[in-house]
Design an enzyme around this catalytic site. Structure first.
Site, PDB file in Angstrom:
ATOM      1  N   GLU A  68       0.764  -1.125  -0.019  1.00 55.67           N
ATOM      2  CA  GLU A  68       0.015  -0.090   0.016  1.00 55.67           C
ATOM      3  C   GLU A  68       0.810   1.121   0.157  1.00 55.67           C
ATOM      4  OE1 GLU A  68      -2.782   0.662   3.468  1.00 55.67           O
ATOM      5  OE2 GLU A  68      -3.892   1.734   2.200  1.00 55.67           O
TER       6      GLU A  68
ATOM      7  N   GLU B 183      -2.486  -3.711   6.995  1.00 59.97           N
ATOM      8  CA  GLU B 183      -3.767  -4.556   7.195  1.00 59.97           C
ATOM      9  C   GLU B 183      -3.882  -5.526   5.849  1.00 59.97           C
ATOM     10  OE1 GLU B 183      -3.867  -1.435   6.499  1.00 59.97           O
ATOM     11  OE2 GLU B 183      -5.341  -0.984   5.043  1.00 59.97           O
ATOM     12  N   ASN B 184      -2.539  -6.392   5.433  1.00 59.24           N
ATOM     13  CA  ASN B 184      -2.698  -7.210   4.333  1.00 59.24           C
ATOM     14  C   ASN B 184      -3.684  -8.297   4.775  1.00 59.24           C
ATOM     15  OD1 ASN B 184      -0.178  -6.173   3.125  1.00 59.24           O
ATOM     16  ND2 ASN B 184       0.452  -7.166   5.054  1.00 59.24           N
TER      17      ASN B 184
ATOM     18  N   HIS C 243      -6.962  -1.866  15.428  1.00 56.55           N
ATOM     19  CA  HIS C 243      -7.188  -1.136  13.968  1.00 56.55           C
ATOM     20  C   HIS C 243      -6.894  -1.783  12.957  1.00 56.55           C
ATOM     21  CE1 HIS C 243      -6.216   2.820  11.635  1.00 56.55           C
ATOM     22  NE2 HIS C 243      -5.764   1.857  10.895  1.00 56.55           N
ATOM     23  N   GLU C 244      -5.857  -2.767  12.927  1.00 56.84           N
ATOM     24  CA  GLU C 244      -5.625  -3.538  11.563  1.00 56.84           C
ATOM     25  C   GLU C 244      -6.941  -4.740  11.360  1.00 56.84           C
ATOM     26  OE1 GLU C 244      -3.441  -2.530   9.764  1.00 56.84           O
ATOM     27  OE2 GLU C 244      -2.644  -1.058  11.054  1.00 56.84           O
TER      28      GLU C 244
ATOM     29  N   HIS D 175      -9.808  -3.367   9.752  1.00 53.49           N
ATOM     30  CA  HIS D 175      -9.453  -3.272   8.247  1.00 53.49           C
ATOM     31  C   HIS D 175      -9.862  -4.265   7.355  1.00 53.49           C
ATOM     32  CE1 HIS D 175      -7.780   0.559   7.787  1.00 53.49           C
ATOM     33  NE2 HIS D 175      -6.588   0.210   8.232  1.00 53.49           N
TER      34      HIS D 175
ATOM     35  N   GLU E 225      -9.264   4.338   6.813  1.00 48.33           N
ATOM     36  CA  GLU E 225      -8.502   4.846   7.849  1.00 48.33           C
ATOM     37  C   GLU E 225      -9.349   5.355   8.947  1.00 48.33           C
ATOM     38  OE1 GLU E 225      -6.026   3.430   8.072  1.00 48.33           O
ATOM     39  OE2 GLU E 225      -5.301   2.954   6.098  1.00 48.33           O
TER      40      GLU E 225
HETATM   41 ZN   LIG Z   1      -5.231   1.818   8.918  1.00 45.85          ZN
END
Ligand SMILES: [Zn+2]
Length: 878
Positions: free
Chosen positions: A164, A302-303, A335-336, A339, A358
């Protein structure tokens, strides 16, 4: 992605100057292709990839077969590729057609594309494009890259990917845009003794010649290219299970125990999200891969099914990790993992709507932390996050949440406080407006409707509006399509019949344009009279009268869920200051942050924030004292070099904070709150910055005696390093050199950079560009020096630009160099930053530089125009 947190004093983001602000009434972000997007005539549906890395040589070989739909006759096919050399290429028709073409390849370095020309028209239909190629493995976190690190059994090299926003094209020739979703079947040829990790579980592993193994991963569902992941090294993997999902943490050998908290947290978070989103997690497994090293750009990514996180943000090393590190590790996981839905399952159509990823992940992380660890009181942290966004959003170079992105560089620059913290704050406000149940119903139907697809902001507003059965789109557009911070001015408050009538005016808060004509917002205002049972709600635009039940002083933005600043008339502010001790902690924080910002901008009396500090009882919430410490620390930086005036401010600061530290002590009490442990570190840190001789002496005593409990080790080392003499600095340097644990080693090198002494800061800068600290550490050290010596660090980086550029990933450079100058208050610095931007950056990539310049000018203005009133007030107190 989780971006690297930068100090509030130098929030570095980039400004969007390419055109006038979007009108709130105009249509939402255009979905028409931007000039740098690929032609829409050919669409990929699946990638079949084989990668063979040569880690020692930093190269790899690749083969990819891409199934494509040709939608209209074409004479050539263009896709994204960077630094790839094609050895063999062919296009074949669908099975049995016998059609085959050998195209001529040309590459365009600037556009980051490769074009395959056939010399004749290819009819529409299904084809396979097969490409053999070679590429490079980098040493910064971009594309496929290597990280070298020390261990007790020698130096090791591991490989990871970071794609990303636009770097999948460095490993796979691809339609590298978020809307081109496709399936990925990945194979890798790897050294037999190493572990390979990707988004999906391993389907098959078999030995091949030369001590190698072939690892085939299961095919992924449809997803965007930027979410693909590959990792390879001498790893350990610990696992847990939740229903059908296997959760894992992957670490360098021997460190899996340090990721146990992250693994446990992931299980708790995943359970919570499966419930919240209504759509269960979509992949069979969810790994979090801990990697040594760092990036100037991000801390975690966040893969899908294979989150990548730098060790410092996920591992808890018992010798050095703190309570803040623990809460940080949880925050990163929360957070991740958010996603996995917002970003991975449903993805923004284009980077214009990056905030959908985000803002939502940031909001979800705060919300979930509050639910799962109520004692951490994460809700109070949202006030600081909102303040960071407002700080950035109130300067001339700001931009709307939804913004036009046209280049790769602009996409990288969109990861800023507006996309993250303003996005989070606006979501919180809208959730508060429609109610949390209706909001969740809206999110659930949005997930269901768009799973494996792409969206724009309007899709979310429609879903929430339907679920809530009330219009929100107009308000949402006001806050996402126009830039800036609304300000609600409380002109007067009069009591009548048990109600307070507030006269309100909606304006705009600006730090550097005091005479700006305010934009118009429909602001959802919440106001509450002290002690009243319930607040009042009203949408305010322009001038309004608002009736609030009760006749006590009224707090506007009670509960602090609104994205606006509140400016009270002096009489109302006085009444609130008098009752400050009795307010809920979250409103104390909101009023402190507003008074501080409005005071620096000249909208409110600048000493008002210090009056509140005086009115705060020793027993106030730890996070309220943390905010007061932050304000005093920032003021101390504004007073830098001002002699007696600086000394008076410092004396005031020490007199306020020392009793708080005395009350909680240096050693943790039995069963104390985690927030107290964090406050202790903050107080010691700020008192040290303020030059408190008692605190500095105690930290030195503990360091000399080797009496550093892990919980305070970083704090004590921080004080010692800041005030280090040459002998101490040499001793810290020796410790860094000998250290074998990457997490600790990196920390020690950064510590060397935090010295107040200019000569030692110069030695650190020289050291940063040697091979000694490791390839990703040098830029961090220079940035750390910049906190106290911005001009020294900026000048050094400019003078050594080639060496610095080797160590900073390409997409971060236009942010990195200006950042270094960010805390300067020298009148000559803006011209230096502007000269750098003119010489080195395309006009479309100068937002960071322009924002830095605006911030430095603001610092100079605060020093010349706002500190006098504080001096005068302080004189009456001493
Ligand atoms: Zn993020």
């Amino acid at each position: 992605m989780r971006v690297v947190l930068r100090s509030a004093a130098a929030v570095l983001c980039l400004a969007w100057l390419a055109g006038p602000a979007v009108s709130a009434e105009s249509s939402p972000s255009a979905s028409s292709p931007t000039p740098t997007q690929l032609p829409r005539t050919v669409r990929p549906t699946s990638y079949d990839i084989t990668i063979e890395p040569n880690a020692a040589a930093l190269t790899f070989r690749g083969t990819v077969t891409i199934s494509v739909d040709v939608l209209a006759p074409v004479e050539s096919i263009t896709l994204n590729a960077v630094d790839l050399k094609f050895t063999e290429t062919r296009l074949t028709g669908s099975k049995g057609s016998g059609v085959s073409f050998e195209p001529k390849v040309t590459t365009d370095e600037a556009a980051q594309t490769a074009t395959f020309a056939f010399g004749k028209s290819i009819p529409s239909g299904q084809y396979s494009l097969t490409l053999d190629y070679t590429g490079k493995i980098g040493t910064q976190a971009t594309g496929l890259f290597a990280i070298d690190y020390d261990t007790a059994s020698g130096r090791k090299r591991a490989l990871y990917t970071q794609f990303e926003a636009s770097d999948a094209r460095r490993m796979i020739p691809s339609w590298d845009e978020p809307a081109h979703k496709a399936t990925f079947a990945l194979q890798a040829i790897v050294p037999r003794e190493q572990m390979a990790v990707s988004n999906m579980p391993v389907a098959e592993r078999s030995d091949v010649d030369g001590g190698r193994a072939r690892v085939r991963f299961q095919k992924s569902p449809k997803m965007s290219t930027y979410l693909l992941f590959f990792g390879l090294g001498e790893f350990d993997r610990a696992t847990a299970r939740l229903g059908p999902t296997e959760l894992g943490v992957v670490t360098q050998k021997g460190k899996a125990d340090q990721a146990k908290f992250a693994l446990d947290s992931s299980v708790r978070v995943l359970r919570e999200y499966n419930d919240y989103f209504g759509t269960p997690y979509a992949l069979p497994k969810l790994d979090n891969i801990a990697s040594p090293g760092s990036s100037r750009f991000f801390s975690a990514m966040e893969n899908w099914g294979a989150i990548y996180t730098f060790e410092y943000a996920i591992l808890l090393d018992p010798s050095i990790s703190t309570e803040s590190d623990k809460q940080g590790a949880f925050g990163v996981a929360a957070h991740e993992i958010a996603h996995m839905w917002f970003g991975d399952l449903v993805t923004m159509r284009w980077w214009d709507d990056l905030w959908l990823n985000e803002g939502f992940a940031s909001w979800m992380a705060s919300r979930t932390t509050q639910r799962l660890y109520p004692q951490w009181n994460a809700i109070l942290g949202t006030v600081s996050a909102r303040d960071r966004a407002m700080d950035r959003d109130a300067i001339v170079t700001t931009h709307p949440i939804v913004q036009k992105i046209e280049t790769v560089e602009q996409a990288a620059q969109a990861f800023d406080a507006i996309s993250y913290q303003k996005g989070e704050a606006v979501i919180r406000m809208l959730e508060g407006y429609v109610g949390d149940e209706a909001w969740r119903e809206g999110v659930r139907s949005y997930m269901k409707a768009h799973a494996y697809g792409n969206t724009a902001s309007e899709d979310l507003w429609r879903a929430v509006e339907t679920a809530a059965k009330q219009p929100i789109t107009a308000i949402a557009r006001d806050f996402t399509l126009q830039p800036g911070v609304p300000m609600i001015r409380v002109e007067s408050a009069t009591c009548q019949d048990g109600k307070t009538n507030l006269q309100l005016t909606q304006g705009e808060f600006s730090r550097d344009q005091p005479n700006k004509k305010p934009l118009a917002w429909r602001v959802p205002v919440t106001a509450k009279s002290l002690g009243a049972a319930a607040p009042a709600h009203q949408i305010v635009t322009g001038k309004a009268t608002m009736a609030v039940p009760g006749c006590n002083p009224v707090v506007v933005n009670a509960g602090q869920s609104g994205y606006y600043r509140t400016l009270y008339a002096p009489a109302q502010f006085g009444q609130i200051a008098e009752r400050f001790a009795s307010l809920p902690a979250i409103d104390q924080l909101g009023i402190l942050t507003d008074s501080w910002a409005l005071g620096l901008a000249g909208q409110q009396s600048s000493p008002d924030v210090l009056k509140l500090a005086l009115a705060t009882p020793l027993t106030a919430d730890p996070q309220v004292w943390g905010k007061i410490a932050a304000v005093l620390g920032s003021l101390n930086a504004y007073y830098d070099g001002l002699g007696e005036r600086e000394a008076r401010l410092r004396a005031f600061g020490v007199a306020r904070l020392a009793p708080v530290l005395e009350r909680i002590g240096w050693n943790a009490g039995a069963a104390e709150l985690e927030t107290v442990a964090i406050l202790r570190a903050q107080l010691i840190d700020t008192l040290s910055d303020l030059g408190d001789s008692k605190v500095i002496a105690e930290a030195r005593r503990r360091y000399a005696a080797g009496d550093e409990k892990p919980a305070l080790r970083k704090t004590i080392l921080g004080v010692v390093a800041r005030h280090a003499d040459t002998a101490t600095w040499d001793r810290l340097h020796e410790a860094a050199r000998k250290e074998k644990t990457p997490l600790v080693k990196d920390y020690l090198y950064n510590l060397l950079a935090s010295t107040e002494d200019e000569a030692l800061a110069r030695r650190t800068l020289e050291l940063a560009l040697t091979d000694e600290p490791g390839s990703t550490n040098g830029p961090q050290m220079i940035a750390e020096v910049a906190k106290l010596h911005p001009d020294l660090a900026f000048d050094f980086a400019i003078a050594n630009m080639d060496a610095v550029n080797e160590r900073v990933d390409a997409s971060s450079r236009s942010v990195y160099f200006p950042f270094l100058a960010g805390t300067s208050h020298e009148p000559t610095t803006p011209a230096k930053v502007e000269a750098y931007a003119r010489a080195r950056l395309a006009p479309s990539a100068r937002r960071s530089a322009e924002t830095t310049v605006a911030n430095i000018k603001d610092r100079i203005r605060v020093r010349t125009e706002r500190l006098r009133a504080i001096d005068e007030w302080l004189a009456t107190k001493s």
